[in-house]
Enzyme design. Structure first.
Site, PDB file in Angstrom:
ATOM      1  N   ASP A 113     -23.636  26.740  28.531  1.00 33.49           N
ATOM      2  CA  ASP A 113     -24.428  25.706  29.197  1.00 33.49           C
ATOM      3  C   ASP A 113     -25.075  24.864  28.102  1.00 33.49           C
ATOM      4  OD1 ASP A 113     -26.395  24.181  30.369  1.00 33.49           O
ATOM      5  OD2 ASP A 113     -27.071  25.747  31.747  1.00 33.49           O
ATOM      6  N   LYS A 128     -29.347  14.337  29.443  1.00 37.21           N
ATOM      7  CA  LYS A 128     -30.284  14.768  28.408  1.00 37.21           C
ATOM      8  C   LYS A 128     -29.859  14.140  27.071  1.00 37.21           C
ATOM      9  CE  LYS A 128     -31.492  18.747  31.223  1.00 37.21           C
ATOM     10  NZ  LYS A 128     -31.560  20.209  31.374  1.00 37.21           N
TER      11      LYS A 128
HETATM   12  C1  LIG Z   1     -31.498  20.966  32.498  1.00 34.35           C
HETATM   13  C2  LIG Z   1     -30.715  22.213  32.523  1.00 34.35           C
HETATM   14  C3  LIG Z   1     -29.964  22.593  33.648  1.00 34.35           C
HETATM   15  C4  LIG Z   1     -30.098  21.959  35.010  1.00 34.35           C
HETATM   16  O1  LIG Z   1     -29.987  20.669  35.164  1.00 34.35           O
HETATM   17  P1  LIG Z   1     -30.537  19.893  36.451  1.00 34.35           P
HETATM   18  O2  LIG Z   1     -29.761  18.642  36.348  1.00 34.35           O
HETATM   19  O3  LIG Z   1     -31.998  19.754  36.239  1.00 34.35           O
HETATM   20  O4  LIG Z   1     -30.214  20.684  37.666  1.00 34.35           O
HETATM   21  C5  LIG Z   1     -29.166  23.710  33.546  1.00 34.35           C
HETATM   22  N1  LIG Z   1     -29.110  24.436  32.421  1.00 34.35           N
HETATM   23  C6  LIG Z   1     -29.845  24.130  31.338  1.00 34.35           C
HETATM   24  C7  LIG Z   1     -29.746  24.973  30.121  1.00 34.35           C
HETATM   25  C8  LIG Z   1     -30.681  23.019  31.356  1.00 34.35           C
HETATM   26  O5  LIG Z   1     -31.423  22.731  30.285  1.00 34.35           O
END
Ligand SMILES: *Cc1c(COP(=O)(O)O)cnc(C)c1O
Length: 414
Positions: A197, A226
């Site tokens: 992830d 992000k």
């Molecule tokens: C931000 C994040 C997510 C989830 O993303 P959303 O778009 O907010 O649902 C999943 N895994 C990690 C490691 C994250 O930092």
């Protein structure tokens, strides 16, 4: 925005105020960024009108000739950018993408390993009250409290003991590089599927500033909003042998019609991420984080793991006698936005933890460099060392605003 202005004052004014907030403040939340105006145009385009359940060439509604072109570009660019065999660009966001991965490759009740939330993991990595923690048997590994780093020997021991069907790596509040190869070796010992992830670090990986898990891992998920600097959304990359299961889990397993306006935004963002300027941005995000870490350490701030390899810093404020929430609120007041965060081995509560988490992607997109990192560290230090001095805070707010106006935000005229 002339149509919104003519039609809906409440929403218009709130958006205008938000523009001002974004332009005049320093965005230090490590999961936030500024997309290009091109990405925003795609998100606000007529593509929002179209239903397109299915995948390019295999849709359930007519009128797909342009949608298929757009989604095919997004898929091909995602594959090229990360060197992946297969890409699904439809997930609405990171959490549904992770849910789709679990739904594709696990049975309910299967054992999975993920990092504990208080140690930097995400809610979708097995938080007991979340869907992931309810539907699957998550066994949660931790970081070493002394070093702040993941103890790979302990991960291996837990894997051998629990024989997970899947191991998830990649985090939300972890400042260090991840040993992808070692995770893969451990997973192979127990026959587990590997899921990376990279929601937080995808932009740095795409820009060549951090190691990629793609050569090692079976499945890779990232949000697109992000460090990758695209629209809100996510993608799933995987080896060809998992492609069918992943696609079927996203649609029709979990989602209905994909958001093609966001998918067009993703396609544009991937193209932007292939340009030489994006490599420079990724490098500078890292340099800025290092510099900010050094400047804060000079001022006696304690960093979890004593520094960073990425875009992210986790500060333990225990020695400053200021809890995370109070620090967040005081910094908010001067126009510096970040979030309170638990630290490994958190002695306080998650609602009022000991730490704060910050990062450099958004300020780097604005063009800020080392000199600005020094000023930011100075301001953070002044605010935290004088947490009740309202006059000082008001003065710093003006200084913050003045610096910010020299670094425009895409889409906001200053
Ligand atoms: C931000 C994040 C997510 C989830 O993303 P959303 O778009 O907010 O649902 C999943 N895994 C990690 C490691 C994250 O930092």
């Amino acid at each position: 925005m002339s149509n919104i202005q003519a039609q809906d004052q409440e929403i218009y004014e709130a958006i205008e105020r938000e523009k001002r907030r974004q332009a005049e403040g320093i965005e230090l939340i490590p999961s936030e960024n500024y997309t290009s105006e091109a990405v925003m145009e795609a998100c606000g385009s007529v593509l929002t009108n179209k239903y397109s359940e299915g995948y390019p060439g295999k849709r359930y509604y007519g009128g797909q000739e342009n949608i298929d072109t757009i989604e095919t570009h997004a898929i091909n660019r995602a594959k090229e950018l990360f060197g992946a065999e297969h890409a699904n660009v439809q997930p609405y966001s990171g959490s549904p993408a992770n849910t789709a991965i679990y739904f594709a490759l696990l049975e309910f009740g299967d054992t999975v390993m993920g990092l504990k939330l208080e140690h930097g993991g995400h809610i979708t990595h097995g938080l007991p009250i979340a869907f992931s923690g309810r539907a699957y048997n998550f066994v949660q590994y931790e970081v070493n409290i002394e070093t702040g780093r993941i103890d790979m020997e302990n991960v291996r021991k837990m894997a051998l003991e629990n024989k997970p069907k899947m191991i998830v790596a990649g985090y939300t509040a972890y400042p260090r590089d991840i040993e992808w190869k070692k995770f893969k070796e451990i997973a192979d010992e127990v026959g587990a599927i590997t899921v990376a992830d990279i929601s937080h670090t995808a932009g740095l990986i795409a820009g060549g500033a951090l190691q990629s898990p793609v050569p090692y891992f079976d499945v890779i998920m990232t949000t697109t909003h992000k460090t990758l600097r695209g629209p809100r959304g996510a993608i799933i990359l995987c080896k060809e042998k998992f492609a069918k299961a992943i696609d079927r889990a996203v649609f029709p397993g979990l989602q209905g019609g994909p958001h093609e306006n966001a998918i067009a935004g993703k396609a544009i963002a991937f193209k932007e991420a292939m340009q030489p300027e994006f490599k420079q941005y990724a490098e500078q995000v890292k340099k800025n984080a290092h510099h900010l870490a050094d400047e804060l350490k000079k001022r006696d701030f304690k960093l979890v793991s004593d520094g960073t390899d990425t875009h992210l810093l986790l500060i333990d404020l225990t020695n400053k006698n200021v809890p995370g929430k109070q620090a967040q609120d005081a910094l908010d007041e001067v126009g510096m936005t970040l979030n309170k965060n638990t630290i490994p081995g958190e002695p306080r509560s998650p609602f009022d933890p000991s730490g704060i988490r910050l990062g450099t992607p958004a300020i780097t997109t604005r063009g800020m460099k080392e000199p600005e990192m020094e000023r930011i560290a100075q301001w953070i230090d002044k605010v935290i060392s004088n947490i009740d001095d309202k006059a000082l805070h008001a003065q710093i707010k003006e200084e913050v605003k003045e610096m910010c106006l020299g670094f425009p935000v895409p889409g906001i005229a200053t």
